[in-house]
Design a protein around this motif. Structure first.
Motif, PDB file in Angstrom:
ATOM      1  N   ALA A 151       7.619  -0.191 108.323  1.00 25.46           N
ATOM      2  CA  ALA A 151       8.562  -1.301 108.495  1.00 25.46           C
ATOM      3  C   ALA A 151       8.453  -1.824 109.915  1.00 25.46           C
ATOM      4  O   ALA A 151       8.417  -1.032 110.867  1.00 25.46           O
ATOM      5  CB  ALA A 151       9.989  -0.853 108.209  1.00 25.46           C
ATOM      6  N   TYR A 153      10.027  -5.232 112.157  1.00 29.07           N
ATOM      7  CA  TYR A 153      10.766  -6.495 112.254  1.00 29.07           C
ATOM      8  C   TYR A 153      11.113  -6.783 113.716  1.00 29.07           C
ATOM      9  O   TYR A 153      11.987  -6.135 114.288  1.00 29.07           O
ATOM     10  CB  TYR A 153      12.057  -6.435 111.433  1.00 29.07           C
ATOM     11  CG  TYR A 153      11.844  -6.489 109.939  1.00 29.07           C
ATOM     12  CD1 TYR A 153      11.597  -7.708 109.301  1.00 29.07           C
ATOM     13  CD2 TYR A 153      11.904  -5.336 109.168  1.00 29.07           C
ATOM     14  CE1 TYR A 153      11.411  -7.768 107.923  1.00 29.07           C
ATOM     15  CE2 TYR A 153      11.718  -5.389 107.791  1.00 29.07           C
ATOM     16  CZ  TYR A 153      11.471  -6.615 107.176  1.00 29.07           C
ATOM     17  OH  TYR A 153      11.284  -6.675 105.808  1.00 29.07           O
ATOM     18  N   ALA A 163      13.841 -10.982 104.873  1.00 26.40           N
ATOM     19  CA  ALA A 163      12.962  -9.818 104.988  1.00 26.40           C
ATOM     20  C   ALA A 163      11.783  -9.989 104.029  1.00 26.40           C
ATOM     21  O   ALA A 163      11.861 -10.751 103.059  1.00 26.40           O
ATOM     22  CB  ALA A 163      13.735  -8.546 104.671  1.00 26.40           C
ATOM     23  N   HIS A 191       8.484  -4.803 105.328  1.00 28.34           N
ATOM     24  CA  HIS A 191       8.602  -3.354 105.111  1.00 28.34           C
ATOM     25  C   HIS A 191       8.086  -2.995 103.719  1.00 28.34           C
ATOM     26  O   HIS A 191       8.084  -3.830 102.800  1.00 28.34           O
ATOM     27  CB  HIS A 191      10.052  -2.884 105.275  1.00 28.34           C
ATOM     28  CG  HIS A 191      10.980  -3.352 104.192  1.00 28.34           C
ATOM     29  ND1 HIS A 191      11.547  -4.607 104.189  1.00 28.34           N
ATOM     30  CD2 HIS A 191      11.464  -2.730 103.086  1.00 28.34           C
ATOM     31  CE1 HIS A 191      12.344  -4.748 103.142  1.00 28.34           C
ATOM     32  NE2 HIS A 191      12.305  -3.612 102.437  1.00 28.34           N
ATOM     33  N   THR A 273      16.942  -0.860 104.751  1.00 34.19           N
ATOM     34  CA  THR A 273      17.324  -2.034 105.535  1.00 34.19           C
ATOM     35  C   THR A 273      18.825  -2.331 105.515  1.00 34.19           C
ATOM     36  O   THR A 273      19.336  -2.964 106.431  1.00 34.19           O
ATOM     37  CB  THR A 273      16.577  -3.285 105.023  1.00 34.19           C
ATOM     38  OG1 THR A 273      16.915  -3.515 103.646  1.00 34.19           O
ATOM     39  CG2 THR A 273      15.073  -3.111 105.158  1.00 34.19           C
ATOM     40  N   ILE A 291      19.024  -4.526 108.691  1.00 37.66           N
ATOM     41  CA  ILE A 291      17.896  -5.433 108.930  1.00 37.66           C
ATOM     42  C   ILE A 291      18.044  -6.669 108.048  1.00 37.66           C
ATOM     43  O   ILE A 291      17.541  -6.735 106.924  1.00 37.66           O
ATOM     44  CB  ILE A 291      16.547  -4.738 108.655  1.00 37.66           C
ATOM     45  CG1 ILE A 291      16.400  -3.464 109.504  1.00 37.66           C
ATOM     46  CG2 ILE A 291      15.392  -5.689 108.942  1.00 37.66           C
ATOM     47  CD1 ILE A 291      15.138  -2.682 109.230  1.00 37.66           C
ATOM     48  N   HIS A 312      13.276  -3.541 114.877  1.00 34.91           N
ATOM     49  CA  HIS A 312      13.435  -2.381 113.993  1.00 34.91           C
ATOM     50  C   HIS A 312      12.061  -1.917 113.509  1.00 34.91           C
ATOM     51  O   HIS A 312      11.234  -2.749 113.102  1.00 34.91           O
ATOM     52  CB  HIS A 312      14.266  -2.732 112.753  1.00 34.91           C
ATOM     53  CG  HIS A 312      15.717  -2.989 113.014  1.00 34.91           C
ATOM     54  ND1 HIS A 312      16.193  -4.208 113.451  1.00 34.91           N
ATOM     55  CD2 HIS A 312      16.803  -2.177 112.872  1.00 34.91           C
ATOM     56  CE1 HIS A 312      17.517  -4.158 113.575  1.00 34.91           C
ATOM     57  NE2 HIS A 312      17.916  -2.930 113.231  1.00 34.91           N
TER      58      HIS A 312
END
Length: 317
Positions: A151, A153, A163, A191, A273, A291, A312
């Protein structure tokens, strides 16, 4: 190279001699694989000038194949009257890049303990003929481990991009500078969904995040089986982290030390998330890991919005 010589001969394996066909195949004669078989035509004897070890065979034909300096394979064709004669077995080769199909960064480091951090090739369904090669970012340093990124971000404040749930490849690390928007970089943003993650052997998960809301860093690993199951199936939650975590480099965060909640989404692709772990507080926003779900980008704080720059990352080994 192969050739035939009369029956009742002696085979001698020696480097740099003349071939069984009377042709020079040692040093000084260009060829793909240097040979090492000598032949005395008058005596019908294969020999060497230094007295190499010999083996007597009685056969209709002898086919000799010259390989590399370290290997000779002889295929003895016998008639019905000849005795049983088999060549010595050839040792199994050491695995090479063409036969090695790592399923994770841990597999790579096990094969090569000196492997460096960075992007490497790994394989989905590595044991299957239908295996697929993909790129993966590996961290070979943290905790003397071998971590595979699943993952990534890097989010710019005051934006709320969706996402990206990946089903056939993994995100790669792009940058680390807070305030950069990587949401448009397909290879870096996203992710692994539960189905993809379930194709890996996961012993530990590692969480990392920071934000512009504070100067804290959350960085730890866990081997909590329920959290791993939640990541791979969406069933359950990560509440067990509160008794099974190890803090890692740079960690200064409130979580997971003070965590008392892990809501769990029971949605396979959101388990890592959506409020994966946090600390519930009365009358104020919870301190949490989130997230982008419901527009909230949060690392070790609670805002229920996307105002702050965040980073993240999740890894496994």
């Amino acid at each position: 190279m192969s050739c035939k010589v009369p029956a009742s001969i002696v085979i001698s394996v020696v480097v740099g001699m003349a071939s069984a066909c009377g042709e020079r195949i040692g040093p000084g004669a260009p060829q793909e694989n240097p040979g090492f078989i000598g032949h005395d035509a008058d005596a019908n004897v294969l020999s060497d000038s230094n007295g190499g070890t010999t083996t007597k065979v009685d056969a209709t034909d002898v086919v000799i194949e010259a390989k590399s300096d370290s290997e000779v394979v002889t295929d003895v064709k016998q008639d019905s009257s000849a005795g049983s004669q088999k060549p010595s077995p050839v040792p199994s080769p050491t695995p090479t890049a063409s036969t090695f199909y790592p399923n994770s960064c841990a597999d790579i480091k096990k094969f090569d303990p000196n492997a460096k951090s960075g992007n490497h090739k790994i394989y989905l369904n590595a044991a299957s003929p239908s295996r697929k090669q993909i790129d993966a970012t590996c961290d070979m340093l943290e905790g003397n481990g071998a971590w595979t990124l699943v993952a990534n971000y890097l989010h710019k404040g005051n934006t709320n991009p969706p996402a990206s749930i990946r089903t056939s490849d993994l995100p790669l690390i792009g940058g680390d500078i807070m305030g950069v928007d990587e949401s448009t970089l397909a290879k870096n943003w996203g992710h692994a969904g539960a189905q993809l993650l379930s194709g890996f052997k996961v012993n530990e998960l590692r969480f990392f995040c920071r934000s512009s809301e504070n100067n804290r860093v959350v960085h730890f690993k866990t081997n909590d089986p329920n959290c791993i199951k939640s990541a791979q199936t969406g069933v359950g939650n990560c509440l067990g982290i509160n008794t099974s975590y190890v803090l890692l480099t740079e960690h200064t965060g409130i979580l997971p030390i003070a965590m008392n909640a892990a809501k769990g989404s029971n949605q396979p692709d959101l388990a890592m998330t959506q409020d994966t772990f946090g600390m519930e507080l009365p009358q104020v926003n919870d301190i949490t890991w989130n997230i982008g779900v419901n527009g909230a980008w949060e690392c070790d704080f609670g805002s229920n919005d996307s105002r702050h720059d965040t980073l993240h990352r999740i890894w496994f080994q």
